[in-house]
Every structure is written in C-alpha cells, then in structure tokens.
Design a protein around this motif. Structure first.
Motif, short mmCIF file in Angstrom:
data_model
loop_
_atom_site.label_atom_id
_atom_site.label_comp_id
_atom_site.label_asym_id
_atom_site.label_seq_id
_atom_site.Cartn_x
_atom_site.Cartn_y
_atom_site.Cartn_z
N PRO A 75 2.82 -56.63 -45.65
CA PRO A 75 1.84 -57.53 -46.26
C PRO A 75 0.45 -57.09 -45.80
N THR A 76 -0.45 -57.28 -46.76
CA THR A 76 -1.74 -56.99 -46.59
C THR A 76 -2.57 -57.54 -47.67
N GLU A 77 -3.93 -57.65 -47.10
CA GLU A 77 -5.06 -58.15 -48.24
C GLU A 77 -5.93 -56.92 -48.64
N PHE A 79 -7.11 -54.25 -51.32
CA PHE A 79 -7.35 -54.49 -52.69
C PHE A 79 -6.13 -53.86 -53.64
N SER A 81 -2.81 -53.23 -53.89
CA SER A 81 -1.61 -53.97 -53.06
C SER A 81 -0.82 -54.33 -54.39
N ARG A 83 2.22 -57.67 -55.66
CA ARG A 83 2.98 -58.97 -55.21
C ARG A 83 4.34 -58.85 -55.80
N PHE A 89 2.67 -63.20 -51.31
CA PHE A 89 1.80 -62.51 -50.61
C PHE A 89 1.74 -60.99 -51.19
N TYR A 90 0.70 -60.51 -51.04
CA TYR A 90 0.60 -59.07 -51.36
C TYR A 90 1.16 -57.87 -50.61
N ARG A 91 1.56 -56.91 -50.71
CA ARG A 91 2.13 -55.73 -49.84
C ARG A 91 1.30 -54.36 -50.08
N HIS A 92 1.16 -53.52 -48.95
CA HIS A 92 0.88 -52.25 -49.17
C HIS A 92 1.65 -51.41 -50.37
#
Length: 182
Positions: A75-77, A79, A81, A83, A89-92
């Motif tokens: 999981p990451t925030e 940019f 990424s 989902r 949530f977003y992922r690498h």
C-alpha cells in the motif's frame, strides 16, 4: 523442504506455480555451460548474448504479472500507483518498477554497450547479474512478500535473499572478465 523429499515429482510441476527467476537462472547457467562446451563456443560470449536478450523477456513477464494482478505492491500514497478491485487503497506498481529496472532499461543499455564498445567476453553477463540482483533487492521493498513465505528474519523476502548470491556472482564474473583476461 521435507515435502519435496517425499514427493520429488512435485518439483517439475511448473504448471502449478512456483517457477521463479532464480530457479530458471540456475537452469540457464547450467544449460549455457553444457551447450557452449558441446558446440565449442565461449561460455562468456554466449552468456553475453543471453544477457542482452533476457531483459526483454523479464520486462514482458513483469508486465504480465501486473496485468494478472500478481506480485502486487505494498500500500502507498505515491502518485504512481494502482487501486485493485475490492480494495479501498492504492498500491505500488512494483511489477512495472521491475519491468523497467530489471527489463526495459537494461535491455536498451546492454544493446548500446554491446554495439558501441569493444568489451571483454563476460562483461555484459556480469552487468546483467549485478543489475538484476540489486534491482530485485531494492524493488522487493515495494512489493508484498509471498504470503506462504513471508519475510525471513522479519527483514528480507525470499527473493531478496536469493538475489544476494546473484550480485556476488556478477561481481566475481566482473573480476574474472576484467582483471584476469589481461
């Protein structure tokens, strides 16, 4: 593992998963040595040609991992990424990182190096091994560890551990090819 000692035929069932780059690399090294001896071709000359083409295959394989939602990122925030369905949530995009740094970029660089410079046999092979190993060690930090394996010593993934000898082998070959071929 004990399971494979009791069920040795399970090892060859690659259609059930489990085929990793590291196992394939061992097979490629052994078959390259055997083929080069049988055909009386320099093992390093042959391995350099394989090391130029292998990154293209790695790139396509990692893109396939991305499309199949395999080897997903943490999981990451960040940019860049993705989902996935059923996740909030977003992922690498770790598969794309690997496609670029283990595949596309080295493929282009190795081609340029091969045609632009007169190098000793084995040089590109050593660059390939060092680049793959270091890229894998770094990028695995952005990828979820395999559920069935987890992290070793609560620190390193199986892929990172298996990539350390690849870097060492690459450095050793660089030494052999550059210093001993004078």
């Amino acid at each position: 593992s004990e399971f494979y000692f009791q069920n040795p035929l399970e090892i060859i069932k690659i259609w059930e998963g489990g085929m990793s780059f590291h196992g394939a690399l061992i097979g490629i090294i052994l078959s390259t040595i055997i083929f080069s001896k049988k055909k009386n071709i320099s093992v390093f000359q042959l391995s350099d040609l394989l090391s130029i083409t292998a990154p293209f295959g790695i790139c396509l394989g990692r893109i396939s991992n991305f499309l199949n939602k395999e080897l997903i990122g943490k999981p990451t925030e960040f940019f860049l990424s993705v989902r996935y369905p059923n996740e909030d949530f977003y992922r690498h995009i770790s598969q794309i990182y690997e496609a670029a740094f283990e595949g596309l970029i080295p493929a282009i660089l190795f081609l340029i190096i091969y045609y632009k410079f007169k190098l000793k046999n084995g040089f590109i092979t050593s660059l390939f091994l060092i680049n793959y190993g270091l890229s894998r060690i770094i990028i695995e930090n952005f990828r979820e560890p395999d559920i069935q394996i987890g992290l070793k010593f609560d620190l390193l993934s199986q892929g990172q551990i298996l990539s350390i000898p690849i870097v060492i082998l690459g450095l050793y070959l660089l030494y052999i090819c550059q210093l001993k071929q004078r």
